[in-house]
Design a protein around this motif. Structure first.
Motif, PDB file in Angstrom:
ATOM      1  N   ASN A 148      -1.565  -0.099 -11.634  1.00 16.11           N
ATOM      2  CA  ASN A 148      -1.262  -0.662 -10.279  1.00 16.11           C
ATOM      3  C   ASN A 148      -1.526  -2.377 -10.286  1.00 16.11           C
ATOM      4  O   ASN A 148      -2.606  -2.534 -10.830  1.00 16.11           O
ATOM      5  CB  ASN A 148      -2.247  -0.022  -9.145  1.00 16.11           C
ATOM      6  CG  ASN A 148      -1.680   1.436  -9.188  1.00 16.11           C
ATOM      7  OD1 ASN A 148      -0.810   1.918  -9.192  1.00 16.11           O
ATOM      8  ND2 ASN A 148      -2.780   2.156  -9.112  1.00 16.11           N
TER       9      ASN A 148
ATOM     10  N   VAL B 210       0.857  -1.237  -0.155  1.00 14.66           N
ATOM     11  CA  VAL B 210      -0.080   0.088   0.033  1.00 14.66           C
ATOM     12  C   VAL B 210       0.802   1.172   0.013  1.00 14.66           C
ATOM     13  O   VAL B 210       0.892   2.155  -0.996  1.00 14.66           O
ATOM     14  CB  VAL B 210      -1.057   0.037   1.161  1.00 14.66           C
ATOM     15  CG1 VAL B 210      -1.850   1.268   1.065  1.00 14.66           C
ATOM     16  CG2 VAL B 210      -1.937  -1.086   1.125  1.00 14.66           C
TER      17      VAL B 210
ATOM     18  N   SER C 279      -9.242   6.609  -7.071  1.00 17.24           N
ATOM     19  CA  SER C 279      -9.033   7.889  -6.794  1.00 17.24           C
ATOM     20  C   SER C 279      -8.269   8.600  -7.344  1.00 17.24           C
ATOM     21  O   SER C 279      -8.326   9.876  -7.934  1.00 17.24           O
ATOM     22  CB  SER C 279      -8.446   7.698  -5.185  1.00 17.24           C
ATOM     23  OG  SER C 279      -8.224   9.149  -4.777  1.00 17.24           O
ATOM     24  N   VAL C 280      -7.170   7.940  -8.063  1.00 19.58           N
ATOM     25  CA  VAL C 280      -5.902   8.468  -8.695  1.00 19.58           C
ATOM     26  C   VAL C 280      -6.393   9.087 -10.064  1.00 19.58           C
ATOM     27  O   VAL C 280      -6.465   9.925 -10.823  1.00 19.58           O
ATOM     28  CB  VAL C 280      -4.786   7.822  -8.963  1.00 19.58           C
ATOM     29  CG1 VAL C 280      -3.667   8.495  -9.866  1.00 19.58           C
ATOM     30  CG2 VAL C 280      -4.112   7.955  -7.719  1.00 19.58           C
TER      31      VAL C 280
ATOM     32  N   TYR D 133       1.470   4.205  -2.693  1.00 20.17           N
ATOM     33  CA  TYR D 133       1.520   5.473  -2.601  1.00 20.17           C
ATOM     34  C   TYR D 133       2.743   6.233  -3.110  1.00 20.17           C
ATOM     35  O   TYR D 133       2.711   7.171  -3.625  1.00 20.17           O
ATOM     36  CB  TYR D 133       1.047   5.870  -1.113  1.00 20.17           C
ATOM     37  CG  TYR D 133       1.505   7.265  -0.632  1.00 20.17           C
ATOM     38  CD1 TYR D 133       0.724   8.155  -1.206  1.00 20.17           C
ATOM     39  CD2 TYR D 133       2.523   7.373   0.229  1.00 20.17           C
ATOM     40  CE1 TYR D 133       1.063   9.456  -0.580  1.00 20.17           C
ATOM     41  CE2 TYR D 133       2.839   8.420   0.641  1.00 20.17           C
ATOM     42  CZ  TYR D 133       2.326   9.413   0.300  1.00 20.17           C
ATOM     43  OH  TYR D 133       2.662  10.700   0.882  1.00 20.17           O
TER      44      TYR D 133
ATOM     45  N   MET E 146      -7.399   2.843  -4.256  1.00 25.21           N
ATOM     46  CA  MET E 146      -6.389   3.969  -5.016  1.00 25.21           C
ATOM     47  C   MET E 146      -6.359   4.290  -6.470  1.00 25.21           C
ATOM     48  O   MET E 146      -6.140   5.405  -6.703  1.00 25.21           O
ATOM     49  CB  MET E 146      -4.713   3.823  -4.326  1.00 25.21           C
ATOM     50  CG  MET E 146      -4.431   4.030  -3.020  1.00 25.21           C
ATOM     51  SD  MET E 146      -2.632   3.932  -2.657  1.00 25.21           S
ATOM     52  CE  MET E 146      -2.431   2.091  -2.655  1.00 25.21           C
ATOM     53  N   THR E 147      -6.718   3.158  -7.123  1.00 28.99           N
ATOM     54  CA  THR E 147      -6.540   3.351  -8.379  1.00 28.99           C
ATOM     55  C   THR E 147      -7.618   4.331  -9.030  1.00 28.99           C
ATOM     56  O   THR E 147      -7.728   4.997  -9.759  1.00 28.99           O
ATOM     57  CB  THR E 147      -6.814   2.039  -9.306  1.00 28.99           C
ATOM     58  OG1 THR E 147      -5.552   1.017  -8.926  1.00 28.99           O
ATOM     59  CG2 THR E 147      -7.027   1.869 -10.821  1.00 28.99           C
TER      60      THR E 147
END
Length: 259
Positions: free
Chosen positions: A140, A116, A169-170, A120, A166-167
């Motif tokens: 990712n 994680v 969000s980015v 990041y 995260m994917t």
């Protein structure tokens, strides 16, 4: 020019000297990309670079612990001095077998820090470079464990679920910066890790267990690293320019056909 060509592109690949990462490094190099391998193992990193160069490709190796924020930033800053960063493949990761009761705090910290925080760290250091140059592609490496329950994979599933979100969000945050971000979710892939796991846990029964693990995939076999690399190649190519914020299971039917 052929499709899926990466000529003139510069790609950072973490964990790029073993298993899936090695296959991605070699596949991308064959398609013309300049490869920057971030790898914890110095021996593996140097060997993979040597093999890429012997095959006519271009590559550099940087020994790196992706969980180290400052080390990652310094290496990516160094790469960016002389290269655009067109592609970032967040592939480095560690596994853990166990449910919540036999996952110690140290186990959880280790998995979190690599799977994680490591992702990041690399995105944090790379996104400003991509924004400044007008865009880029981030892939990712998640897992089918991101979205379905897998027995005895508590910490690993937690970490890969975080990679999945995260994917999203980015991808959402950097639409206007022309940065595409997707993730790949493999099922079981035949890598040196699998062979080592079987040898350690099932001595004398390696062939039997390999066959049993293969049959857990509805298609009847494990995936090949090169198959994951080919999907990554497509997603990083101009042919995939309309794709962002998407998870791509590559699982031999595991999610949809298991049960």
């Amino acid at each position: 020019m052929s499709k899926f060509n990466l000529q003139g592109k510069s790609a950072i690949i973490t964990g790029g000297a073993s298993g899936i990462g090695e296959a991605i490094s070699k596949t991308f190099a064959q398609q013309g990309a300049y490869i920057h391998i971030l790898e914890f193992s110095k021996e593996s990193g140097e060997q993979t670079v040597k093999e890429i160069k012997n095959d006519g490709g271009e590559a550099n190796f940087y020994q790196c612990d992706v969980s180290n924020h400052l080390q990652v930033k310094n290496i990516i800053d160094e790469i960016a001095k002389n290269n655009k960063i067109d592609i970032l493949i967040n592939n480095a990761g560690v596994a853990h077998v166990g449910n919540v009761e036999n996952t110690f705090e140290s186990d959880l910290d280790r998995v979190y820090n690599v799977n994680v925080k490591g992702v990041y760290n690399c995105i944090y250091a790379t996104v400003p470079k991509m924004k400044a140059q007008g865009g880029g592609v981030i892939i990712n490496m998640a897992s089918i464990a991101s979205s379905v329950g897998i027995s005895d994979r508590f910490a690993y599933s937690m970490s890969k679920g975080a990679v999945l979100t995260m994917t999203y969000s980015v991808a959402k945050d950097y639409l206007d910066s022309n940065i595409r971000c997707n993730c790949i979710s493999p099922a079981r892939v035949h890598t040196p890790f699998v062979d080592g796991f079987i040898k350690k846990n099932y001595p004398g029964k390696e062939d039997e267990m390999f066959d049993a693990l293969s049959k857990t995939q509805p298609i009847g076999r494990m995936g090949k690293p090169e198959e994951i690399a080919n999907l990554a190649l497509y997603l990083c190519s101009n042919e995939a320019s309309f794709i962002t914020g998407t998870d791509f299971p590559i699982d031999g039917g595991f999610i949809k056909l298991n049960g």
